[in-house]
Design an enzyme around this catalytic site. Structure first.
Site, PDB file in Angstrom:
ATOM      1  N   ASP A   1      -2.662  -4.990   0.480  1.00 19.59           N
ATOM      2  CA  ASP A   1      -2.130  -6.395   0.760  1.00 19.59           C
ATOM      3  C   ASP A   1      -2.792  -7.017   1.906  1.00 19.59           C
ATOM      4  OD1 ASP A   1      -0.892  -4.349   2.357  1.00 19.59           O
ATOM      5  OD2 ASP A   1       1.154  -4.877   2.008  1.00 19.59           O
TER       6      ASP A   1
ATOM      7  N   MET B   1       0.900  -1.372   0.038  1.00 25.65           N
ATOM      8  CA  MET B   1      -0.103   0.082  -0.007  1.00 25.65           C
ATOM      9  C   MET B   1       1.013   1.447   0.141  1.00 25.65           C
ATOM     10  SD  MET B   1      -3.006  -1.136   2.634  1.00 25.65           S
ATOM     11  CE  MET B   1      -3.921   0.472   2.383  1.00 25.65           C
ATOM     12  N   HIS B   2       0.187   2.295  -0.270  1.00 25.39           N
ATOM     13  CA  HIS B   2       0.795   3.739  -0.030  1.00 25.39           C
ATOM     14  C   HIS B   2       1.829   4.244  -0.878  1.00 25.39           C
ATOM     15  CE1 HIS B   2      -1.191   2.852   3.840  1.00 25.39           C
ATOM     16  NE2 HIS B   2      -0.404   2.241   4.246  1.00 25.39           N
TER      17      HIS B   2
END
Length: 478
Positions: free
Chosen positions: A232, A76-77
């Site tokens: 995830d 992520m991110h």
């Protein structure tokens, strides 16, 4: 058949399942992280595509003519910045990159970010990275036409579509997490608008179809759908069946996660607990996140010139925590500290400290960081009854025994297979292709359950108290 692709930090994994959710084939391609400066963590999106090609090449040897759907899971991110021609402008700034700590603090000081996202603006989140690029790489920022999360760059390659889904988008600091939509106000606050964002779907919905050239390359039929997928951890939760309130898992991967499913939206940003959309409609989740779990063990293994598996296999039965202790803050920490500057440490080193004592200290340090996450979740009213263990670290019985004892919770181990992000992504592909829902995200058969060692409960309570004291001391030195 259905394919799940999970774009991790250290590798891309693919699984192939059938209608009965039996895993027919698996494939992995490694990835590396570039750290050009302290606190930086980057990857080239071109390497993700090369890894995906390698994984699909391997899966194609099993025959893919019956595939109906592909699902995506991913780290992520990450800020993947594209120009108007969809060319990548710079290496992706990853989830564990902490360079934008000042920008994150600036955004977090604006009350609308916590109010609308339900979360602290962490340095690893996507929005502050755009402010950092604006401040330090203005020529690149001026050319940004689209911002994609890592797995959604894979989707662009697979389908030609700019699409994100709710669970991953919730970690950007641009999503109104309760409303499950981009926030115009938050985008404006960072100099962006909806034109810079991909369109949104739910994780179990169709996001597009596989490009004909790729279908031909790997022998897939025409019209294969690509599901929205999940971040995830949300995808791992779908894979392990943690989709209903009261269900939880602990993930011991590069990072560590304590994940609890929720039926409603229960934000509590002051705890540094993440409150995100789940990968399924009308569902949310909470998680405490630590930045170094197996990452800490692998770091120690390199330091002493051993493999992580050899270090943990030689430990024998669970010990009470010793004088030597370890704080696993190799690159800052999220829950509950929200501190990009804190760094790790060994304390209590003595003549008696040997390699085994160091290994136990590392495992205990990560365990106590997870206990901190448990306490943060409890502060929001979320109570855990038991845990399913996933991730590479779950292969260590010693580690799981420590976690069960420190949290005073039974830890369940699935009977067989990897029920992580790739399997969850494949389940989401099945949902998108067939119109199925959460009912197919069943809990896996449990091979065995590791119970807390109640004879060591007091010792682990004392060890955690010492850990918290050392944590306070180290924060003043970092």
């Amino acid at each position: 058949m259905y394919i799940g692709l999970d774009l991790g930090t250290s590798g891309l994994k693919g699984v192939l399942i059938d209608d009965d959710q039996r895993v027919l084939a698996e494939a992995v391609a490694p990835l590396t992280v570039s750290r050009p400066q302290e606190g930086w963590s980057e990857q080239s999106p071109a390497h993700w595509i090369a890894a995906a090609e390698a994984v699909m090449d391997q899966l194609a040897t099993h025959g893919l003519s019956a595939v109906r759907g592909i699902g995506l899971s991913g780290q992520m991110h990450g800020a993947t910045l594209l120009d108007s021609a969809d060319e990548v402008l710079r290496p992706c700034i990853l989830w564990n990159d902490t360079r934008s700590f000042e920008e994150a603090a600036e955004l977090d000081a604006d009350p609308q970010f916590r109010r609308l996202t339900g979360n602290i603006v962490f340095p690893g989140f996507t929005a502050p990275k755009l402010l950092w690029v604006q401040a330090h790489e203005r020529a690149i920022r001026d050319r940004v036409a689209k911002v994609l999360l890592p797995k959604d760059y894979l989707r662009l390659w697979l389908t030609g579509e700019h699409v994100a889904e709710m669970s991953d988008a919730a970690g950007t600091s641009w999503l109104d997490v309760g409303a499950r939509d981009w926030s115009d106000d938050l985008l404006t606050a960072t100099g962006l608008d909806r034109s810079h964002m991909p369109r949104l779907v739910e994780g179990s919905e169709v996001s597009g179809e596989l490009r004909p050239a790729l279908s031909t390359r790997w022998g897939l039929p025409a019209g294969v759908v690509v599901a929205g997928g999940g971040g995830d951890n949300a995808a791992s939760a779908v894979g392990v069946g943690v989709v209903r309130a009261g269900e939880a898992f602990v993930s011991l991967g590069t990072s560590g996660v304590l994940f609890a499913a929720n039926d409603g939206y229960q934000p509590a940003p002051e705890t540094a607990v993440h409150t995100f959309c789940h990968a399924l409609p009308n569902a949310w989740h909470q998680m405490g996140v630590i930045l170094a779990a197996t990452d800490a063990l692998n770091w120690y293994a390199r330091l002493v010139g051993q493999s992580a598996s050899a270090l943990t296999a030689s430990l024998g039965p669970l010990h009470a925590p010793g004088k030597t202790q370890f704080l696993p803050y190799l690159g800052g920490e999220r829950t509950p500290l929200n501190d990009a500057a804190i760094r790790g440490a060994f304390t209590g080193l003595e003549h008696a400290t040997d390699q085994a004592a160091g290994t136990r200290a590392v495992l205990e340090g990560v365990t106590f960081a997870i206990r901190d996450c448990r306490d943060a979740l409890a502060a929001t009213g979320t109570k855990l009854e038991n845990l399913i263990a996933v991730g590479g670290g779950s292969r260590s019985d010693y580690w799981l025994q420590a976690i069960a004892t420190a949290l005073d919770l039974p830890v369940h181990l699935p009977a067989a297979g990897d029920f992580g992000g790739a399997f969850g992504a494949a389940r989401l592909a099945l949902m998108a292709a067939n119109g199925a829902g959460a009912e197919i995200a069943t809990l896996p058969p449990i091979a065995r359950t590791i119970q807390p060692d109640r004879s060591l409960t007091a010792a682990f309570d004392h060890g955690h108290a010492r850990y918290r004291a050392a944590q306070t001391a180290i924060r003043s030195l970092s």
